[in-house]
Design a protein around this motif. Structure first.
Motif, PDB file in Angstrom:
ATOM      1  N   LEU A 110      -0.248   4.673  -5.224  1.00 12.21           N
ATOM      2  CA  LEU A 110       1.010   5.382  -5.038  1.00 12.21           C
ATOM      3  C   LEU A 110       0.755   6.791  -4.530  1.00 12.21           C
ATOM      4  N   GLU A 111      -0.306   7.431  -5.008  1.00 19.69           N
ATOM      5  CA  GLU A 111      -0.665   8.762  -4.528  1.00 19.69           C
ATOM      6  C   GLU A 111      -0.919   8.760  -3.021  1.00 19.69           C
ATOM      7  N   GLY A 112      -1.450   7.666  -2.515  1.00 20.73           N
ATOM      8  CA  GLY A 112      -1.791   7.578  -1.107  1.00 20.73           C
ATOM      9  C   GLY A 112      -0.628   7.276  -0.194  1.00 20.73           C
ATOM     10  N   LYS A 113       0.559   7.087  -0.751  1.00 18.01           N
ATOM     11  CA  LYS A 113       1.731   6.735   0.046  1.00 18.01           C
ATOM     12  C   LYS A 113       2.351   7.963   0.692  1.00 18.01           C
ATOM     13  N   GLY A 114       2.726   7.817   1.960  1.00 16.76           N
ATOM     14  CA  GLY A 114       3.370   8.931   2.643  1.00 16.76           C
ATOM     15  C   GLY A 114       4.687   8.590   3.286  1.00 16.76           C
ATOM     16  N   TYR A 115       4.939   7.303   3.492  1.00 17.88           N
ATOM     17  CA  TYR A 115       6.101   6.888   4.268  1.00 17.88           C
ATOM     18  C   TYR A 115       6.898   5.836   3.497  1.00 17.88           C
ATOM     19  N   SER A 116       8.177   6.051   3.355  1.00 18.92           N
ATOM     20  CA  SER A 116       9.030   5.028   2.764  1.00 18.92           C
ATOM     21  C   SER A 116       8.985   3.775   3.634  1.00 18.92           C
ATOM     22  N   GLY A 117       8.793   2.640   2.989  1.00 15.42           N
ATOM     23  CA  GLY A 117       8.730   1.389   3.718  1.00 15.42           C
ATOM     24  C   GLY A 117       7.335   0.944   4.086  1.00 15.42           C
ATOM     25  N   ALA A 118       6.325   1.767   3.799  1.00 20.20           N
ATOM     26  CA  ALA A 118       4.938   1.349   4.049  1.00 20.20           C
ATOM     27  C   ALA A 118       4.469   0.478   2.891  1.00 20.20           C
ATOM     28  N   PRO A 119       3.707  -0.587   3.172  1.00 16.20           N
ATOM     29  CA  PRO A 119       3.252  -1.472   2.102  1.00 16.20           C
ATOM     30  C   PRO A 119       2.027  -0.930   1.384  1.00 16.20           C
ATOM     31  N   GLY A 120       1.799  -1.453   0.191  1.00 19.21           N
ATOM     32  CA  GLY A 120       0.611  -1.106  -0.576  1.00 19.21           C
ATOM     33  C   GLY A 120      -0.243  -2.323  -0.833  1.00 19.21           C
ATOM     34  N   ILE A 121      -1.431  -2.069  -1.436  1.00 21.04           N
ATOM     35  CA  ILE A 121      -2.308  -3.158  -1.830  1.00 21.04           C
ATOM     36  C   ILE A 121      -2.993  -2.795  -3.149  1.00 21.04           C
ATOM     37  N   TYR A 122      -2.179  -2.309  -4.096  1.00 20.92           N
ATOM     38  CA  TYR A 122      -2.727  -1.886  -5.382  1.00 20.92           C
ATOM     39  C   TYR A 122      -2.055  -2.549  -6.574  1.00 20.92           C
ATOM     40  N   THR A 123      -1.095  -3.453  -6.335  1.00 18.74           N
ATOM     41  CA  THR A 123      -0.477  -4.186  -7.435  1.00 18.74           C
ATOM     42  C   THR A 123      -0.656  -5.684  -7.222  1.00 18.74           C
ATOM     43  N   ASP A 124      -0.517  -6.442  -8.293  1.00 14.25           N
ATOM     44  CA  ASP A 124      -0.649  -7.892  -8.189  1.00 14.25           C
ATOM     45  C   ASP A 124       0.410  -8.486  -7.272  1.00 14.25           C
ATOM     46  N   ASP A 125       1.633  -7.966  -7.346  1.00 12.86           N
ATOM     47  CA  ASP A 125       2.700  -8.483  -6.490  1.00 12.86           C
ATOM     48  C   ASP A 125       2.403  -8.217  -5.014  1.00 12.86           C
ATOM     49  N   GLN A 126       1.851  -7.060  -4.724  1.00 15.94           N
ATOM     50  CA  GLN A 126       1.495  -6.761  -3.340  1.00 15.94           C
ATOM     51  C   GLN A 126       0.398  -7.697  -2.838  1.00 15.94           C
ATOM     52  N   VAL A 127      -0.588  -7.960  -3.686  1.00 12.31           N
ATOM     53  CA  VAL A 127      -1.667  -8.869  -3.298  1.00 12.31           C
ATOM     54  C   VAL A 127      -1.117 -10.263  -3.016  1.00 12.31           C
ATOM     55  N   ALA A 128      -0.244 -10.748  -3.898  1.00  6.82           N
ATOM     56  CA  ALA A 128       0.346 -12.081  -3.707  1.00  6.82           C
ATOM     57  C   ALA A 128       1.158 -12.136  -2.412  1.00  6.82           C
ATOM     58  N   ALA A 129       1.869 -11.067  -2.109  1.00  7.08           N
ATOM     59  CA  ALA A 129       2.673 -11.036  -0.891  1.00  7.08           C
ATOM     60  C   ALA A 129       1.787 -11.001   0.356  1.00  7.08           C
ATOM     61  N   TRP A 130       0.709 -10.223   0.300  1.00  7.13           N
ATOM     62  CA  TRP A 130      -0.211 -10.181   1.435  1.00  7.13           C
ATOM     63  C   TRP A 130      -0.901 -11.531   1.631  1.00  7.13           C
ATOM     64  N   ARG A 131      -1.143 -12.256   0.532  1.00  8.65           N
ATOM     65  CA  ARG A 131      -1.780 -13.565   0.655  1.00  8.65           C
ATOM     66  C   ARG A 131      -0.935 -14.496   1.515  1.00  8.65           C
ATOM     67  N   LYS A 132       0.371 -14.403   1.389  1.00  8.51           N
ATOM     68  CA  LYS A 132       1.246 -15.228   2.219  1.00  8.51           C
ATOM     69  C   LYS A 132       1.129 -14.831   3.692  1.00  8.51           C
ATOM     70  N   VAL A 133       0.953 -13.540   3.944  1.00  6.28           N
ATOM     71  CA  VAL A 133       0.780 -13.080   5.325  1.00  6.28           C
ATOM     72  C   VAL A 133      -0.528 -13.614   5.904  1.00  6.28           C
ATOM     73  N   THR A 134      -1.635 -13.441   5.171  1.00  5.24           N
ATOM     74  CA  THR A 134      -2.923 -13.888   5.705  1.00  5.24           C
ATOM     75  C   THR A 134      -2.959 -15.399   5.874  1.00  5.24           C
ATOM     76  N   ASP A 135      -2.362 -16.130   4.941  1.00  5.83           N
ATOM     77  CA  ASP A 135      -2.316 -17.590   5.089  1.00  5.83           C
ATOM     78  C   ASP A 135      -1.565 -17.978   6.363  1.00  5.83           C
ATOM     79  N   THR A 136      -0.462 -17.292   6.625  1.00  8.32           N
ATOM     80  CA  THR A 136       0.337 -17.579   7.815  1.00  8.32           C
ATOM     81  C   THR A 136      -0.455 -17.300   9.089  1.00  8.32           C
ATOM     82  N   VAL A 137      -1.153 -16.169   9.118  1.00  7.57           N
ATOM     83  CA  VAL A 137      -1.959 -15.814  10.292  1.00  7.57           C
ATOM     84  C   VAL A 137      -3.086 -16.823  10.491  1.00  7.57           C
ATOM     85  N   HIS A 138      -3.758 -17.188   9.407  1.00  5.50           N
ATOM     86  CA  HIS A 138      -4.864 -18.142   9.529  1.00  5.50           C
ATOM     87  C   HIS A 138      -4.377 -19.512   9.975  1.00  5.50           C
ATOM     88  N   GLU A 139      -3.231 -19.925   9.481  1.00  5.56           N
ATOM     89  CA  GLU A 139      -2.671 -21.212   9.914  1.00  5.56           C
ATOM     90  C   GLU A 139      -2.360 -21.211  11.408  1.00  5.56           C
TER      91      GLU A 139
END
Length: 365
Positions: free
Chosen positions: A62-91
């Motif tokens: 959260l300290e590293g955030k500067g822009y509203s609407g930018a994603p993070g990768i420091y919570t479990d929910d964010q990781v799960a959401a990114w997993r769907k993105v990477t799976d989609t790209v790999h497919e």
């Protein structure tokens, strides 16, 4: 001579072509979760034809955030959401790296609980960031003077990078890219225009490079060198930082990254943001120090890309704005097709308009 359509062997994988997608802030992640959505899945899926996608800057805390609407990768929910993105790209047959981002002073107290941003030094500067007003509209505001990052906070910062790297692996990314460019935290430490410290993180070139290299070592320690890249922007003029003396630091960092055998060195050239055009002598100096994979980015078209590839100064070219409006950019460059124009009013924030609704080439019969 290499060309944009050639395959490229990186230490971590083989890229299908040398048309890479540069990281670009798009501000579509809903707050307060700061996690990607189905809209992100579609956006990145459409662009899976790139040899490598580098995501928008993704804050490590959260300290590293500067822009509203930018994603993070420091919570479990964010990781799960990114997993769907990477799976989609790999497919879709693509490769994707996440850009690990700490904005440093390019932020506003409204973004993270009223706290000021941190930086190498507590210097006032002329920088701006984007936040949302009470109605949810994106507005541009001045970034206030940050506080100086304390030495005793460095271990915590390094652990934030380690955690983000572990999360990136869990989310299925092919690599991580450390954002050391464009006037954000790590470049704030490297540049004499933003670092006036008198401790082991300031003063000499080696001291100013110390924190960025500690971050590189921390990230490598959580994965390995092959799966780590770094983006640097010597001589950039952006977000209140003028890296006019950045050539020496750029060459030094290229050598130190080569010593660590990182997966790639991503050179963000300054001319896209109003800085000078890089000369070929500087490109040669960087290549001499870094014999591995170099990605060049910044105001490139097909002709410039061909010249730099054939000159041996880069192995791949990362395109930014052309990929916003042309999800099928590699195919368009291969055939010489006309490029769509960017709708600049819809680059930051919003919905699918100006994000996932750009037309693609129709197959010929």
């Amino acid at each position: 001579m290499p060309n944009l359509q050639d395959r490229l062997s990186l230490p971590a994988f083989e890229a299908a072509n040398r048309v890479f997608m540069a990281p670009m802030t798009r501000m579509r992640a809903p707050e307060p979760a700061d996690a990607p959505t189905e809209l992100h899945q579609e956006y990145y899926r459409q662009r899976a034809g790139a040899g490598l996608i580098v995501t928008e800057g993704t804050q490590i805390s959260l300290e590293g955030k500067g822009y509203s609407g930018a994603p993070g990768i420091y919570t479990d929910d964010q990781v799960a959401a990114w997993r769907k993105v990477t799976d989609t790209v790999h497919e879709a047959g693509g490769r994707i790296a996440v850009q690990l981002w700490h904005v440093g002073r390019i932020t506003h107290p409204d973004v993270h609980g009223g706290e000021p941003g941190v930086s190498a030094s507590a210097l006032p500067f002329r920088g701006r960031t984007n936040i949302k007003d009470a109605a949810g509209n994106v507005i541009s505001v001045s970034a206030p003077t940050p506080r100086e990052l304390r030495v005793d906070e460095v271990p915590r910062l390094l652990e934030d990078y380690r955690r983000a790297t572990r999360n990136a692996r869990a989310a299925g990314f092919d690599m991580v890219e450390i954002h050391g460019a464009n006037g954000y935290l790590l470049q704030q430490f490297m540049s004499i225009s933003s670092n006036v410290r008198e401790d082991r993180y300031g003063g000499s070139l080696e001291n100013r490079a110390r924190l960025p290299l500690e971050v590189v070592d921390a990230v490598i320690g959580e994965w390995d060198a092959a799966h780590v890249g770094m983006r640097l922007s010597p001589l950039i003029k952006f977000e209140g930082l003028d890296d006019a003396d950045g050539k020496e630091m750029g060459v030094y960092m290229a050598g130190r990254l080569a010593d660590r055998s990182v997966g790639y060195f991503h050179l963000c050239e300054p001319d896209w943001a109003g800085g000078p055009s890089l000369d070929d002598n500087f490109r040669t100096a960087l290549r001499d120090r870094f014999p591995g994979i170099i990605i060049a980015a910044g105001n490139y078209d097909a002709d410039k890309a061909t010249r730099v590839l054939e000159g041996g100064w880069a192995d791949a070219i990362a395109f930014g704005r052309p990929f916003i409006a042309n999800p099928d950019l590699p195919a368009r460059l291969a055939t010489g097709a006309e490029l769509n124009s960017v709708d600049f009013d819809r680059v930051y924030g919003g919905d699918a308009a100006g994000y996932t609704d750009y037309p693609v080439l129709q197959p010929t019969r």
